[in-house]
Design a protein around this motif. Sequence first.
Motif, mmCIF file in Angstrom:
data_model
loop_
_atom_site.group_PDB
_atom_site.id
_atom_site.type_symbol
_atom_site.label_atom_id
_atom_site.label_comp_id
_atom_site.label_asym_id
_atom_site.label_seq_id
_atom_site.Cartn_x
_atom_site.Cartn_y
_atom_site.Cartn_z
ATOM 1 N N ALA A 290 0.842 -1.191 0.000
ATOM 2 C CA ALA A 290 0.000 0.000 0.000
ATOM 3 C C ALA A 290 0.878 1.240 0.000
ATOM 4 O O ALA A 290 1.850 1.325 0.737
ATOM 5 N N ILE A 291 0.554 2.197 -0.847
ATOM 6 C CA ILE A 291 1.320 3.431 -0.933
ATOM 7 C C ILE A 291 0.587 4.537 -0.183
ATOM 8 O O ILE A 291 -0.607 4.771 -0.396
ATOM 9 N N GLU A 292 1.310 5.208 0.721
ATOM 10 C CA GLU A 292 0.697 6.297 1.485
ATOM 11 C C GLU A 292 0.508 7.514 0.576
ATOM 12 O O GLU A 292 1.471 8.041 0.010
ATOM 13 N N THR A 293 -0.717 7.971 0.434
ATOM 14 C CA THR A 293 -1.005 9.178 -0.340
ATOM 15 C C THR A 293 -2.032 10.004 0.412
ATOM 16 O O THR A 293 -2.681 9.528 1.346
ATOM 17 N N ASP A 294 -2.181 11.244 0.002
ATOM 18 C CA ASP A 294 -3.205 12.100 0.615
ATOM 19 C C ASP A 294 -4.606 11.670 0.208
ATOM 20 O O ASP A 294 -5.576 11.972 0.884
ATOM 21 N N ARG A 295 -4.694 10.968 -0.930
ATOM 22 C CA ARG A 295 -5.999 10.575 -1.452
ATOM 23 C C ARG A 295 -6.282 9.126 -1.059
ATOM 24 O O ARG A 295 -5.696 8.204 -1.617
ATOM 25 N N VAL A 296 -7.159 8.929 -0.088
ATOM 26 C CA VAL A 296 -7.463 7.570 0.375
ATOM 27 C C VAL A 296 -8.305 6.823 -0.657
ATOM 28 O O VAL A 296 -8.025 5.662 -0.977
ATOM 29 N N ILE A 297 -9.331 7.462 -1.187
ATOM 30 C CA ILE A 297 -10.242 6.808 -2.128
ATOM 31 C C ILE A 297 -9.579 6.725 -3.502
ATOM 32 O O ILE A 297 -9.098 7.723 -4.036
ATOM 33 N N LYS A 298 -9.541 5.525 -4.059
ATOM 34 C CA LYS A 298 -8.926 5.307 -5.376
ATOM 35 C C LYS A 298 -9.947 5.368 -6.503
ATOM 36 O O LYS A 298 -9.625 5.775 -7.616
ATOM 37 N N SER A 299 -11.185 4.922 -6.242
ATOM 38 C CA SER A 299 -12.152 4.857 -7.335
ATOM 39 C C SER A 299 -13.574 4.802 -6.798
ATOM 40 O O SER A 299 -13.812 4.404 -5.648
ATOM 41 N N VAL A 300 -14.501 5.213 -7.639
ATOM 42 C CA VAL A 300 -15.936 5.062 -7.408
ATOM 43 C C VAL A 300 -16.434 4.052 -8.429
ATOM 44 O O VAL A 300 -16.228 4.221 -9.633
ATOM 45 N N SER A 301 -17.061 2.983 -7.952
ATOM 46 C CA SER A 301 -17.455 1.903 -8.850
ATOM 47 C C SER A 301 -18.907 1.514 -8.606
ATOM 48 O O SER A 301 -19.507 1.901 -7.594
ATOM 49 N N TYR A 302 -19.453 0.731 -9.518
ATOM 50 C CA TYR A 302 -20.849 0.310 -9.357
ATOM 51 C C TYR A 302 -21.122 -0.931 -10.200
ATOM 52 O O TYR A 302 -20.365 -1.278 -11.106
ATOM 53 N N THR A 303 -22.208 -1.589 -9.893
ATOM 54 C CA THR A 303 -22.745 -2.650 -10.742
ATOM 55 C C THR A 303 -24.266 -2.569 -10.734
ATOM 56 O O THR A 303 -24.879 -2.314 -9.691
ATOM 57 N N LYS A 304 -24.850 -2.784 -11.903
ATOM 58 C CA LYS A 304 -26.314 -2.872 -12.004
ATOM 59 C C LYS A 304 -26.795 -4.314 -11.875
ATOM 60 O O LYS A 304 -28.004 -4.550 -11.773
ATOM 61 N N ASP A 305 -25.862 -5.255 -11.875
ATOM 62 C CA ASP A 305 -26.247 -6.659 -11.789
ATOM 63 C C ASP A 305 -26.479 -7.051 -10.335
ATOM 64 O O ASP A 305 -25.739 -7.838 -9.745
ATOM 65 N N ILE A 306 -27.492 -6.460 -9.760
ATOM 66 C CA ILE A 306 -27.782 -6.678 -8.347
ATOM 67 C C ILE A 306 -29.280 -6.566 -8.115
ATOM 68 O O ILE A 306 -29.981 -5.838 -8.829
ATOM 69 N N SER A 307 -29.775 -7.292 -7.150
ATOM 70 C CA SER A 307 -31.171 -7.187 -6.721
ATOM 71 C C SER A 307 -31.239 -7.601 -5.254
ATOM 72 O O SER A 307 -30.331 -8.254 -4.732
ATOM 73 N N ILE A 308 -32.330 -7.213 -4.592
ATOM 74 C CA ILE A 308 -32.484 -7.487 -3.158
ATOM 75 C C ILE A 308 -33.652 -8.438 -2.939
ATOM 76 O O ILE A 308 -34.771 -8.177 -3.399
ATOM 77 N N LEU A 309 -33.388 -9.508 -2.209
ATOM 78 C CA LEU A 309 -34.451 -10.390 -1.736
ATOM 79 C C LEU A 309 -34.605 -10.137 -0.241
ATOM 80 O O LEU A 309 -33.668 -10.347 0.533
ATOM 81 N N LYS A 310 -35.782 -9.669 0.183
ATOM 82 C CA LYS A 310 -36.020 -9.339 1.581
ATOM 83 C C LYS A 310 -36.946 -10.359 2.221
ATOM 84 O O LYS A 310 -38.025 -10.639 1.690
ATOM 85 N N ILE A 311 -36.523 -10.906 3.355
ATOM 86 C CA ILE A 311 -37.332 -11.864 4.115
ATOM 87 C C ILE A 311 -37.682 -11.194 5.446
ATOM 88 O O ILE A 311 -36.799 -10.909 6.278
ATOM 89 N N HIS A 312 -38.947 -10.927 5.620
ATOM 90 C CA HIS A 312 -39.410 -10.192 6.801
ATOM 91 C C HIS A 312 -39.943 -11.169 7.861
ATOM 92 O O HIS A 312 -40.762 -12.048 7.562
#
Length: 463
Positions: free
Chosen positions: A308-330
């Motif tokens: 790991a390289i120490e830098t002032d910028r902690v966050i390297k990237s913003v990423s996402y996926t649309k291949d996702i869904s939520i199954l909720k069990i109540h």
Amino acid sequence: MIYGSLPPMKVVKIGGGCLKDGKAARTIIQLIASRGQGDIFVVSAFYGVTNILLSGIESSLESEESIGKTITQLKTLHHEIIHFLFSDPARIHELKEKMDRVLHKLERYYYGISFTREATPRMRDMVATFGERMSALVLSGAVELLGVDTGIALPEELGIITDGKFMDATALMNPTGENLKAFMEREMTGSKVLFVPGFYGISETGEITTFGRGGSDYSAAVVAAGVRAEVLEIWKDTPGFMTADPDNIPHCRLIPRLTYEEAAELAYTGAGILHPRTVEPVRASRIDIAIKNTYDPDARGSLITGDAIETDRVIKSVSYTKDISILKIHASGVGARQGILSLITEAVSGQGINIKSVITSQTCISLLVSRKDIGRAHECVGNIRPIPFREASFRADVALVSIVGEGLHLNRGIAAKCFTAVSRANVNVEMISSGTSDAALYFLVQESSLDDTIQALHATFFD
């Protein structure tokens, strides 16, 4: 030295995106001939071929008459590439004959599927590997024409041993490493270019087993770890990992250096640069992964390393996926009711559905699964008897967003900056998963709010 008298070598993985047609293949071939002597090249199928192979399985189940069309489609695609790359009629004829013998074997598998009206996981894996075999055949022949000593080694010849799980195998590194060591000492030289079809290995009983879609990256990492390569290079048609998806943020920037953990998290959340499992084999051997652009091979690219390289910028990237869904069990008190979580997850995973994540509260269990699996997952929990919950529902109109950076949880204010930015963009956060990784913070938003979310986050952390 690696083994015996062998000089240090690289393992290079060539993806299907770099093999879109004859013109793209020629670029790759010239790079291999000029830079690749003494190295191992793990290759994907030509672009689109794996989809044709898998569609051919479904067509064979429906009708025997479709088999000829599938074989003709594959033959035409590969013959066109051969004619583009070769000018000598004798060499063209020789290579087409080799290709036709491979296709004849594939055709027999399709007829077997059609006759039995069954496509077992074993048969699906066998058929799926033909694309990589054919691309290795073409690339090896083309590089050889440029005066380079070449060879092809199938994974079964190399002895890439897996756990035997069809369609999602894992390499067994101890026997695989020993087998690779013996093969390299026997066959490899400092001037030879060795081509290896990616994507699969063999079980201890000799069965062909694939590493799943996109698994050529993983198999290249297995080979790199097995031969203790200097570096694993992934050749792409893109510059490397970026601070965001260029489709969302055209002015995003290259990430020159990442840790294994950061790369794995970005791969998981949709950055199509790397298969998520690629870092597994090389991490233990401390082998770096270099992402290189085939259209600008001397460019910096992205280097994935254990340091790991120490830098002032902690966050390297913003990423996402649309291949996702939520199954909720109540259900009331689900967190205090022994066995309910395992009952639900076993019902879902028992049908071959991959659960990406589980988030629980005292009144709800939320499973994150691929969109294509959400209907079956909902049906699976609905079939549990006796029913251990009040209600099961699902949503497929969401996207999974992540901010990625090693040590982000050790830096105060990162989460606050993240959610303040999202709030100012008038985006509602549906669900948060924090603390499960040292390098990523995940949350869900409505898909309709995705662009606003990504732009707000990138502006906050990078602009």
